[in-house]
Write a protein that holds these residues in place. Structure first.
Motif, PDB file in Angstrom:
ATOM      1  N   ASN A 122     -33.093  33.787  -2.044  1.00 15.21           N
ATOM      2  CA  ASN A 122     -31.786  34.459  -2.595  1.00 15.21           C
ATOM      3  C   ASN A 122     -30.677  33.496  -1.978  1.00 15.21           C
ATOM      4  O   ASN A 122     -29.963  34.062  -1.476  1.00 15.21           O
ATOM      5  CB  ASN A 122     -31.794  35.772  -1.953  1.00 15.21           C
ATOM      6  CG  ASN A 122     -32.602  36.424  -2.232  1.00 15.21           C
ATOM      7  OD1 ASN A 122     -32.877  37.235  -3.572  1.00 15.21           O
ATOM      8  ND2 ASN A 122     -33.892  36.848  -1.483  1.00 15.21           N
ATOM      9  N   PRO A 123     -30.661  32.077  -2.527  1.00 14.78           N
ATOM     10  CA  PRO A 123     -29.803  31.255  -2.013  1.00 14.78           C
ATOM     11  C   PRO A 123     -28.146  31.595  -2.339  1.00 14.78           C
ATOM     12  O   PRO A 123     -27.217  31.353  -1.629  1.00 14.78           O
ATOM     13  CB  PRO A 123     -30.049  30.085  -2.602  1.00 14.78           C
ATOM     14  CG  PRO A 123     -30.777  30.422  -4.026  1.00 14.78           C
ATOM     15  CD  PRO A 123     -31.579  31.488  -3.613  1.00 14.78           C
ATOM     16  N   GLN A 124     -27.996  32.380  -3.566  1.00 13.36           N
ATOM     17  CA  GLN A 124     -26.531  32.965  -3.800  1.00 13.36           C
ATOM     18  C   GLN A 124     -26.235  34.038  -3.105  1.00 13.36           C
ATOM     19  O   GLN A 124     -25.199  34.374  -3.123  1.00 13.36           O
ATOM     20  CB  GLN A 124     -26.638  33.236  -5.505  1.00 13.36           C
ATOM     21  CG  GLN A 124     -27.367  34.722  -6.011  1.00 13.36           C
ATOM     22  CD  GLN A 124     -29.113  34.682  -5.553  1.00 13.36           C
ATOM     23  OE1 GLN A 124     -29.522  33.532  -5.312  1.00 13.36           O
ATOM     24  NE2 GLN A 124     -29.683  35.757  -5.697  1.00 13.36           N
ATOM     25  N   SER A 125     -27.162  34.635  -2.206  1.00 14.25           N
ATOM     26  CA  SER A 125     -26.482  35.731  -1.362  1.00 14.25           C
ATOM     27  C   SER A 125     -26.920  35.789  -0.112  1.00 14.25           C
ATOM     28  O   SER A 125     -26.394  36.470   0.793  1.00 14.25           O
ATOM     29  CB  SER A 125     -27.896  36.967  -1.837  1.00 14.25           C
ATOM     30  OG  SER A 125     -27.647  37.414  -3.355  1.00 14.25           O
ATOM     31  N   VAL A 126     -27.538  34.783   0.433  1.00 13.87           N
ATOM     32  CA  VAL A 126     -27.624  34.464   2.006  1.00 13.87           C
ATOM     33  C   VAL A 126     -27.624  33.032   2.211  1.00 13.87           C
ATOM     34  O   VAL A 126     -28.113  32.127   1.762  1.00 13.87           O
ATOM     35  CB  VAL A 126     -29.260  34.970   2.222  1.00 13.87           C
ATOM     36  CG1 VAL A 126     -29.419  34.740   3.832  1.00 13.87           C
ATOM     37  CG2 VAL A 126     -29.491  36.345   1.944  1.00 13.87           C
ATOM     38  N   ARG A 127     -26.851  32.812   3.190  1.00 15.39           N
ATOM     39  CA  ARG A 127     -26.338  31.297   3.893  1.00 15.39           C
ATOM     40  C   ARG A 127     -26.817  31.633   5.430  1.00 15.39           C
ATOM     41  O   ARG A 127     -26.165  32.303   5.957  1.00 15.39           O
ATOM     42  CB  ARG A 127     -25.148  31.126   3.435  1.00 15.39           C
ATOM     43  CG  ARG A 127     -24.847  29.573   4.117  1.00 15.39           C
ATOM     44  CD  ARG A 127     -23.583  29.055   3.587  1.00 15.39           C
ATOM     45  NE  ARG A 127     -23.359  29.037   2.063  1.00 15.39           N
ATOM     46  CZ  ARG A 127     -22.335  29.292   1.290  1.00 15.39           C
ATOM     47  NH1 ARG A 127     -21.074  29.828   1.988  1.00 15.39           N
ATOM     48  NH2 ARG A 127     -22.239  29.104   0.040  1.00 15.39           N
ATOM     49  N   ILE A 128     -27.397  30.621   5.838  1.00 13.48           N
ATOM     50  CA  ILE A 128     -27.654  30.467   7.393  1.00 13.48           C
ATOM     51  C   ILE A 128     -27.241  29.174   7.787  1.00 13.48           C
ATOM     52  O   ILE A 128     -27.365  27.985   7.058  1.00 13.48           O
ATOM     53  CB  ILE A 128     -29.513  30.359   7.593  1.00 13.48           C
ATOM     54  CG1 ILE A 128     -29.844  31.701   6.831  1.00 13.48           C
ATOM     55  CG2 ILE A 128     -29.671  30.066   9.044  1.00 13.48           C
ATOM     56  CD1 ILE A 128     -31.405  31.853   7.353  1.00 13.48           C
ATOM     57  N   SER A 129     -26.440  29.129   8.818  1.00 24.23           N
ATOM     58  CA  SER A 129     -25.940  27.816   9.407  1.00 24.23           C
ATOM     59  C   SER A 129     -26.378  27.870  10.793  1.00 24.23           C
ATOM     60  O   SER A 129     -26.376  29.029  11.399  1.00 24.23           O
ATOM     61  CB  SER A 129     -24.326  27.790   9.221  1.00 24.23           C
ATOM     62  OG  SER A 129     -23.775  29.178  10.050  1.00 24.23           O
ATOM     63  N   GLU A 130     -26.495  26.852  11.501  1.00 21.60           N
ATOM     64  CA  GLU A 130     -27.194  26.703  12.907  1.00 21.60           C
ATOM     65  C   GLU A 130     -25.893  25.775  13.630  1.00 21.60           C
ATOM     66  O   GLU A 130     -25.495  24.778  12.956  1.00 21.60           O
ATOM     67  CB  GLU A 130     -28.400  26.111  13.029  1.00 21.60           C
ATOM     68  CG  GLU A 130     -29.466  26.974  12.486  1.00 21.60           C
ATOM     69  CD  GLU A 130     -30.931  26.510  13.182  1.00 21.60           C
ATOM     70  OE1 GLU A 130     -30.905  25.950  14.154  1.00 21.60           O
ATOM     71  OE2 GLU A 130     -31.760  26.712  12.139  1.00 21.60           O
ATOM     72  N   HIS A 131     -25.467  26.103  14.758  1.00 23.25           N
ATOM     73  CA  HIS A 131     -24.715  25.445  15.744  1.00 23.25           C
ATOM     74  C   HIS A 131     -25.006  25.315  17.163  1.00 23.25           C
ATOM     75  O   HIS A 131     -26.073  26.113  17.393  1.00 23.25           O
ATOM     76  CB  HIS A 131     -23.344  26.347  15.581  1.00 23.25           C
ATOM     77  CG  HIS A 131     -22.748  26.616  14.249  1.00 23.25           C
ATOM     78  ND1 HIS A 131     -22.009  25.921  13.632  1.00 23.25           N
ATOM     79  CD2 HIS A 131     -23.105  27.766  13.504  1.00 23.25           C
ATOM     80  CE1 HIS A 131     -21.659  26.337  12.433  1.00 23.25           C
ATOM     81  NE2 HIS A 131     -22.411  27.568  12.348  1.00 23.25           N
ATOM     82  N   ARG A 132     -24.565  24.273  17.901  1.00 26.20           N
ATOM     83  CA  ARG A 132     -25.072  24.046  19.100  1.00 26.20           C
ATOM     84  C   ARG A 132     -24.028  24.552  19.941  1.00 26.20           C
ATOM     85  O   ARG A 132     -22.749  24.332  19.760  1.00 26.20           O
ATOM     86  CB  ARG A 132     -25.274  22.519  19.263  1.00 26.20           C
ATOM     87  CG  ARG A 132     -26.372  22.080  18.492  1.00 26.20           C
ATOM     88  CD  ARG A 132     -27.639  22.519  18.715  1.00 26.20           C
ATOM     89  NE  ARG A 132     -28.852  21.774  17.929  1.00 26.20           N
ATOM     90  CZ  ARG A 132     -29.370  22.533  16.977  1.00 26.20           C
ATOM     91  NH1 ARG A 132     -29.422  23.691  17.031  1.00 26.20           N
ATOM     92  NH2 ARG A 132     -30.400  21.863  16.349  1.00 26.20           N
ATOM     93  N   ARG A 133     -24.152  25.087  21.357  1.00 26.29           N
ATOM     94  CA  ARG A 133     -23.352  25.188  22.212  1.00 26.29           C
ATOM     95  C   ARG A 133     -22.920  24.175  23.183  1.00 26.29           C
ATOM     96  O   ARG A 133     -23.617  23.253  23.403  1.00 26.29           O
ATOM     97  CB  ARG A 133     -23.874  26.539  23.178  1.00 26.29           C
ATOM     98  CG  ARG A 133     -22.815  27.578  23.256  1.00 26.29           C
ATOM     99  CD  ARG A 133     -23.347  28.570  24.380  1.00 26.29           C
ATOM    100  NE  ARG A 133     -23.454  29.764  23.771  1.00 26.29           N
ATOM    101  CZ  ARG A 133     -23.892  30.889  24.349  1.00 26.29           C
ATOM    102  NH1 ARG A 133     -24.292  31.007  25.388  1.00 26.29           N
ATOM    103  NH2 ARG A 133     -23.579  32.151  23.916  1.00 26.29           N
TER     104      ARG A 133
END
Length: 106
Positions: free
Chosen positions: A95-106
């Motif tokens: 469901n790429p039009q409905s869910v976006r995941i991003s990852e970040h570093r502290r």
């Protein structure tokens, strides 16, 4: 759109996640994408809290969930959170039009 933000520490362990928004794939209470994301994230929180006894901070509002580990992740907390992320990634792929995941570093 559901936006999922994964925060990792320098050792690559997941220490925090934020989920905001709605998928808008169906009527309120019948949206299978929202239900899947909610089930995975809430089960991870329950596993951390009730099964592992991890110290966590939660911030919950309608359509929003933020979870922060209060201690460094260990093998078990990371297993729960990485498993959650695997499931969320599969939902996002379908469901790429409905869910976006991003990852970040502290």
């Amino acid at each position: 759109m559901i936006k999922i933000k994964i925060i990792r520490n320098p050792e690559q362990g997941i220490v925090e996640f934020h989920v905001t928004g709605h998928a808008n794939q169906g009527p309120h209470g019948q949206d299978i994408v929202c239900a899947g994301v909610s089930a995975l994230t809430q089960t991870a929180v329950l596993g951390l809290d009730r099964h592992l006894g991890a110290r966590i901070h939660l911030d919950i509002a309608s359509g929003n969930l933020k979870m922060c580990l209060l201690d460094n992740p260990d093998r078990l907390t990371n297993a729960v959170l990485e498993t959650m992320l695997i499931g969320l990634t599969e939902i996002a792929k379908a469901n790429p039009q409905s869910v976006r995941i991003s990852e970040h570093r502290r």
